[in-house]
Design an enzyme around this catalytic site. Sequence first.
Site, PDB file in Angstrom:
ATOM      1  N   GLU A   1      12.576 -27.019  86.011  1.00  0.00           N
ATOM      2  CA  GLU A   1      12.385 -27.175  84.575  1.00  0.00           C
ATOM      3  C   GLU A   1      13.713 -26.876  83.888  1.00  0.00           C
ATOM      4  OE1 GLU A   1       7.783 -26.389  83.444  1.00  0.00           O
ATOM      5  OE2 GLU A   1       9.025 -24.594  83.628  1.00  0.00           O
TER       6      GLU A   1
ATOM      7  N   GLU B   1       2.775 -26.413  93.926  1.00  0.00           N
ATOM      8  CA  GLU B   1       3.737 -26.992  92.983  1.00  0.00           C
ATOM      9  C   GLU B   1       5.128 -26.439  93.276  1.00  0.00           C
ATOM     10  OE1 GLU B   1       4.342 -26.919  88.145  1.00  0.00           O
ATOM     11  OE2 GLU B   1       2.298 -27.011  88.943  1.00  0.00           O
TER      12      GLU B   1
END
Length: 291
Positions: free
Chosen positions: A105, A101
């Site tokens: 964010e 990943e």
Amino acid sequence: MGRILNRTVLMTLLVVTMAGTAFSGSFNEEFDLTWGEHRGKIFSGGKMLSLSLDRVSGSGFKSKKEYLFGRIDMQLKLVAGNSAGTVTAYYLSSEGPTHDEIDFEFLGNETGKPYVLHTNVFAQGKGNREQQFYLWFDPTKNFHTYSLVWRPQHIIFMVDNVPIRVFNNAEQLGVPFPKNQPMKIYSSLWNADDWATRGGLVKTDWSKAPFTAYYRGFNAAACTVSSGSSFCDPKFKSSFTNGESQVANELNAYGRRRLRWVQKYFMIYDYCSDLKRFPQGFPPECRKSRV
């Protein structure tokens, strides 16, 4: 579960490493709205997408295609006003407990206070490689481009074509690196007021709901993977198969200066500098963190 490609397929992919395919089309063609019911919308003939969050639910989408190496660009305009407690996530990810990943964010804040841009890299299910930044502009006023450049040598996080973080491949030091598992593009808008703003001290003000983030300008210059085989458009071969020369172009002298500028003035957390967290010594990849 995330697929780990067999050796033959992986070697084939690496031979054509970064002979990219560009997708700059309709959100209808490239993405699926995956949760949140009516809170996710594609409009303007497929050129725009929005995600919303209310007290009942957030929303999200994911790409139809899987990618293995490439450059992914997306323009976002984040939740305006009092966005405290909200998180807008935009990331690449495979599936399963040993997933890879690469994260952007955006942690919301009270009106007039800056967003925090949180970045992380997971390899074989292990993350904990956080760096956080303030931005040098208001990300709610206009669209800005957030890019992930993913190569066998490194991962570069970019904002408006300015590199803000480089995560180098340190496999020679025993550090896993995302390179075997194809990843899809995901994005979501959700409530995380238990941790997102000042460690959870500031809660979401639901009187301001719905909270909405907007997307446009998606582009992918990348290899796609389907059923164990890859597809790469030859017209991008010249820009993606030059290996080290292309890496040098991405991080030329000007790019390195911009990277140092961002990290000096806008970085607010770096796990490679957190002595309280790592009193016995920093993770081995921190030795390769400087550019």
